[in-house]
Scaffold this motif. Sequence first.
Motif, PDB file in Angstrom:
ATOM      1  N   MET A   1       0.831  -1.192   0.000  1.00  0.00           N
ATOM      2  CA  MET A   1       0.000   0.000   0.000  1.00  0.00           C
ATOM      3  C   MET A   1       0.879   1.260   0.000  1.00  0.00           C
ATOM      4  N   SER A   2       2.111   1.147  -0.378  1.00  0.00           N
ATOM      5  CA  SER A   2       2.994   2.295  -0.491  1.00  0.00           C
ATOM      6  C   SER A   2       2.451   3.231  -1.543  1.00  0.00           C
ATOM      7  N   LYS A   3       2.588   4.536  -1.273  1.00  0.00           N
ATOM      8  CA  LYS A   3       2.042   5.533  -2.192  1.00  0.00           C
ATOM      9  C   LYS A   3       3.092   6.593  -2.489  1.00  0.00           C
ATOM     10  N   THR A   4       2.995   7.156  -3.684  1.00  0.00           N
ATOM     11  CA  THR A   4       3.901   8.225  -4.078  1.00  0.00           C
ATOM     12  C   THR A   4       3.409   9.554  -3.507  1.00  0.00           C
ATOM     13  N   ILE A   5       4.261  10.562  -3.640  1.00  0.00           N
ATOM     14  CA  ILE A   5       3.911  11.888  -3.131  1.00  0.00           C
ATOM     15  C   ILE A   5       2.693  12.425  -3.870  1.00  0.00           C
ATOM     16  N   LYS A   6       2.637  12.173  -5.181  1.00  0.00           N
ATOM     17  CA  LYS A   6       1.508  12.650  -5.975  1.00  0.00           C
ATOM     18  C   LYS A   6       0.207  11.980  -5.527  1.00  0.00           C
ATOM     19  N   GLU A   7       0.257  10.693  -5.298  1.00  0.00           N
ATOM     20  CA  GLU A   7      -0.936   9.963  -4.866  1.00  0.00           C
ATOM     21  C   GLU A   7      -1.401  10.447  -3.493  1.00  0.00           C
ATOM     22  N   LEU A   8      -0.440  10.699  -2.598  1.00  0.00           N
ATOM     23  CA  LEU A   8      -0.800  11.208  -1.268  1.00  0.00           C
ATOM     24  C   LEU A   8      -1.426  12.593  -1.366  1.00  0.00           C
ATOM     25  N   ALA A   9      -0.867  13.449  -2.204  1.00  0.00           N
ATOM     26  CA  ALA A   9      -1.391  14.805  -2.356  1.00  0.00           C
ATOM     27  C   ALA A   9      -2.828  14.763  -2.870  1.00  0.00           C
ATOM     28  N   GLU A  10      -3.102  13.870  -3.846  1.00  0.00           N
ATOM     29  CA  GLU A  10      -4.465  13.763  -4.364  1.00  0.00           C
ATOM     30  C   GLU A  10      -5.416  13.211  -3.314  1.00  0.00           C
ATOM     31  N   GLU A  11      -4.958  12.243  -2.547  1.00  0.00           N
ATOM     32  CA  GLU A  11      -5.826  11.614  -1.544  1.00  0.00           C
ATOM     33  C   GLU A  11      -6.173  12.572  -0.404  1.00  0.00           C
ATOM     34  N   PHE A  12      -5.194  13.358   0.040  1.00  0.00           N
ATOM     35  CA  PHE A  12      -5.431  14.274   1.166  1.00  0.00           C
ATOM     36  C   PHE A  12      -5.913  15.651   0.699  1.00  0.00           C
ATOM     37  N   SER A  13      -6.006  15.848  -0.603  1.00  0.00           N
ATOM     38  CA  SER A  13      -6.434  17.132  -1.191  1.00  0.00           C
ATOM     39  C   SER A  13      -5.530  18.289  -0.761  1.00  0.00           C
ATOM     40  N   SER A  15      -1.374  20.025  -1.741  1.00  0.00           N
ATOM     41  CA  SER A  15      -0.372  20.098  -2.802  1.00  0.00           C
ATOM     42  C   SER A  15       0.776  19.127  -2.519  1.00  0.00           C
ATOM     43  N   LYS A  16       1.510  18.819  -3.590  1.00  0.00           N
ATOM     44  CA  LYS A  16       2.681  17.965  -3.420  1.00  0.00           C
ATOM     45  C   LYS A  16       3.712  18.645  -2.526  1.00  0.00           C
ATOM     46  N   GLN A  17       3.751  19.966  -2.607  1.00  0.00           N
ATOM     47  CA  GLN A  17       4.695  20.721  -1.788  1.00  0.00           C
ATOM     48  C   GLN A  17       4.378  20.548  -0.303  1.00  0.00           C
ATOM     49  N   ALA A  18       3.092  20.515   0.042  1.00  0.00           N
ATOM     50  CA  ALA A  18       2.703  20.318   1.446  1.00  0.00           C
ATOM     51  C   ALA A  18       3.169  18.956   1.936  1.00  0.00           C
ATOM     52  N   ILE A  19       3.068  17.948   1.079  1.00  0.00           N
ATOM     53  CA  ILE A  19       3.538  16.608   1.459  1.00  0.00           C
ATOM     54  C   ILE A  19       5.051  16.634   1.631  1.00  0.00           C
ATOM     55  N   ARG A  20       5.759  17.261   0.693  1.00  0.00           N
ATOM     56  CA  ARG A  20       7.221  17.303   0.769  1.00  0.00           C
ATOM     57  C   ARG A  20       7.707  18.030   2.017  1.00  0.00           C
ATOM     58  N   VAL A  32      10.302   6.477   4.133  1.00  0.00           N
ATOM     59  CA  VAL A  32      10.326   6.688   2.684  1.00  0.00           C
ATOM     60  C   VAL A  32      11.341   5.739   2.055  1.00  0.00           C
ATOM     61  N   GLN A  33      10.913   5.151   0.924  1.00  0.00           N
ATOM     62  CA  GLN A  33      11.791   4.250   0.186  1.00  0.00           C
ATOM     63  C   GLN A  33      11.861   4.720  -1.261  1.00  0.00           C
ATOM     64  N   LEU A  43      10.020   8.172  -5.151  1.00  0.00           N
ATOM     65  CA  LEU A  43       9.934   8.073  -3.698  1.00  0.00           C
ATOM     66  C   LEU A  43       8.561   7.546  -3.323  1.00  0.00           C
ATOM     67  N   VAL A  44       8.545   6.592  -2.400  1.00  0.00           N
ATOM     68  CA  VAL A  44       7.298   5.990  -1.970  1.00  0.00           C
ATOM     69  C   VAL A  44       7.264   6.015  -0.450  1.00  0.00           C
ATOM     70  N   VAL A  45       6.111   6.380   0.096  1.00  0.00           N
ATOM     71  CA  VAL A  45       5.936   6.415   1.548  1.00  0.00           C
ATOM     72  C   VAL A  45       5.367   5.079   1.980  1.00  0.00           C
ATOM     73  N   THR A  46       5.977   4.477   3.002  1.00  0.00           N
ATOM     74  CA  THR A  46       5.544   3.170   3.487  1.00  0.00           C
ATOM     75  C   THR A  46       4.242   3.293   4.264  1.00  0.00           C
ATOM     76  N   ASP A  47       3.675   2.134   4.648  1.00  0.00           N
ATOM     77  CA  ASP A  47       2.381   2.114   5.343  1.00  0.00           C
ATOM     78  C   ASP A  47       2.404   2.871   6.672  1.00  0.00           C
ATOM     79  N   PRO A  48       3.420   2.677   7.529  1.00  0.00           N
ATOM     80  CA  PRO A  48       3.424   3.452   8.778  1.00  0.00           C
ATOM     81  C   PRO A  48       3.553   4.962   8.521  1.00  0.00           C
TER      82      PRO A  48
END
Length: 157
Positions: A1-13, A15-20, A32-33, A43-48
């Motif tokens: 269930m690892s997700k990229t920064i772009k996927e996280l930004a879309e899911e949490f509504s 920006s990618k900058q906010a995630i970074r 991050v892996q 870059l992918v963020v792990t489940d935890p």
Amino acid sequence: MSKTIKELAEEFSVSKQAIRKKLDPKFRANYVQTVTRNGVQTLVVTDPGYSLLKQHFEGGNDQQLSGGNVAGNTGNDNMDTIDILKQQLTVKDQQLKAKDEQLKLMQQLLDQSQQLQLMAEQKLVHHEALGTTESPDKSPDEPTTSAKPKHKWWPFS
């Protein structure tokens, strides 16, 4: 269930900058892996890490409310802050009074300087007026001074 920064930004509504911004070096080291997808390293963020980011971005309102409650429980801190601000305000009032006095003194000195300048100009005009009236008077005086015997201190003339 690892997700990229772009996927996280879309899911949490957000920006990618906010995630970074949340991916500080400590977070990157733990959550991050780097994974190769379609021949590109991403870059992918792990489940935890995903869980922590989800708590932060979706639970942001809850955190702000709890922060408000914490501030409400610390009434003594607020009173101390108010006392400190009152002391600072008193000091600033004293500084303003001192500055007002300095400005008043500077205005007096400026007025005195202007008065002295005006008096000097008046004296100059007066002397110029006397100088023009005296010069015709002096010309008749000059022959009287020349009528006096001339004593020369050098022997040749």
